[in-house]
Design a protein around this motif. Sequence first.
Motif, PDB file in Angstrom:
ATOM      1  N   PRO A  94       0.828  -1.210   0.000  1.00 41.50           N
ATOM      2  CA  PRO A  94       0.000   0.000   0.000  1.00 41.50           C
ATOM      3  C   PRO A  94       0.863   1.261   0.000  1.00 41.50           C
ATOM      4  N   LEU A  95       0.349   2.304  -0.637  1.00 40.44           N
ATOM      5  CA  LEU A  95       0.993   3.618  -0.739  1.00 40.44           C
ATOM      6  C   LEU A  95       2.269   3.578  -1.571  1.00 40.44           C
ATOM      7  N   PHE A  96       2.444   2.545  -2.373  1.00 39.33           N
ATOM      8  CA  PHE A  96       3.626   2.435  -3.218  1.00 39.33           C
ATOM      9  C   PHE A  96       3.653   3.582  -4.242  1.00 39.33           C
ATOM     10  N   GLY A  97       4.820   4.197  -4.387  1.00 33.55           N
ATOM     11  CA  GLY A  97       4.985   5.250  -5.378  1.00 33.55           C
ATOM     12  C   GLY A  97       4.529   6.616  -4.940  1.00 33.55           C
ATOM     13  N   TRP A  98       4.066   6.769  -3.707  1.00 32.37           N
ATOM     14  CA  TRP A  98       3.613   8.075  -3.235  1.00 32.37           C
ATOM     15  C   TRP A  98       4.806   9.011  -3.030  1.00 32.37           C
ATOM     16  N   PRO A  99       4.596  10.314  -3.162  1.00 30.68           N
ATOM     17  CA  PRO A  99       5.648  11.267  -2.787  1.00 30.68           C
ATOM     18  C   PRO A  99       6.049  11.048  -1.336  1.00 30.68           C
ATOM     19  N   LYS A 100       7.342  11.107  -1.070  1.00 28.58           N
ATOM     20  CA  LYS A 100       7.846  10.801   0.273  1.00 28.58           C
ATOM     21  C   LYS A 100       7.210  11.689   1.338  1.00 28.58           C
TER      22      LYS A 100
END
Length: 377
Positions: A94-100
């Motif tokens: 989950p939340l893969f690739g989200w802005p840090k």
Amino acid sequence: MRIGVDVGGTNTDAVLMEGSRVLAAAKSATTADVVGGIVASVTSVLADAKVEKTDVQSVMIGTTHFTNALIERRRLSRVGVIRIGYPATTSIPPLFGWPKALREQLGDHAVIVGGGYEYDGRLIAPLDEMAIANAARDFRSKAISSIAISSVFAPLNRNMEDRAQEIVLNEVPGADVSRSADFGRLGLLERENATAINASLVALAKHVIGAFREALRSLQILAPFFISQNDGTLMTADYAVRHPALTFASGLTNSIRGAALLANLTNAVVVDVAHAVHVADGGRHRLDVAGREPHRRALRHGAAVALDVGLALFRAAHHADQAPHRVVVHRRGLARPPDEADDREALGRVGMQQVLLVVGGVRLREGLGQPVVTGHQ
């Protein structure tokens, strides 16, 4: 009679309508408490039209508060994410690739538990209720009360998400639970991302929509009020509190539907040209929020880009056998004024005889034919 209110980050606009006729319009600065701007604008339109409050049958409110909160990374709640899909979905967390920065702000608290369905309704695995309860207790120990639940193919069968919500509420009474079946289509990652973002905004939605209620109460307007959503339709205030992400595209669709209504056209291409980029996620992570989204593109070179969008919409309409007979360009804060070449280029590109450019209710040039709509933003 109906009142429409647009509550933006800078200004609050109100309009009073009877049928499709605009009786009065007003603009005031949006106040920190939200209430003041609404009261000022609504009071002004009622006074200008000499209409009694009891004559108002409904109030429709559009707002960019939730979009702005996401863009500006402010007033977002920490979120716990429960994905129902083990062992089938463990390759991409989950939340893969989200802005840090966004991921850190929401807290990066996510678990994958057993369960989920195949596309034909077969079980991937039984729902792991114990794992859900353990995750909920962990969230509670970290003072996280905004929880997003997603399950594989939940739009086809949401039973596991519903049961997971029951377990979470038993462990975290009063938690704000968002379920992915309410937000997107079949794609798991996009739907899950939208659910997590929605969960981060529910606390803010309670405050903002509560302010809307307080404003109407102070005005002694007893008519029901609704919030506009992504496809230009309306939802009740109570539903909007639980689903603030459904307002993300509402500013754009309000503009498009409003232009089409005022133009009195059954087939039209409407282009909203904004100086700001409409895509809230900046293309950096995948997002799916229910509602048919309009074709959107970042503004780079003023009218020329808008007309590219118009061409794309024109072609799409042709493929649907619904060829429009006008192009309505709704302009909001161009990077530079358009010139004659822009408009002539547009006419050649879209193969139409009339392109209307609207800015602040003023037709920009007489040479392009009679206007089909005027309006202001």
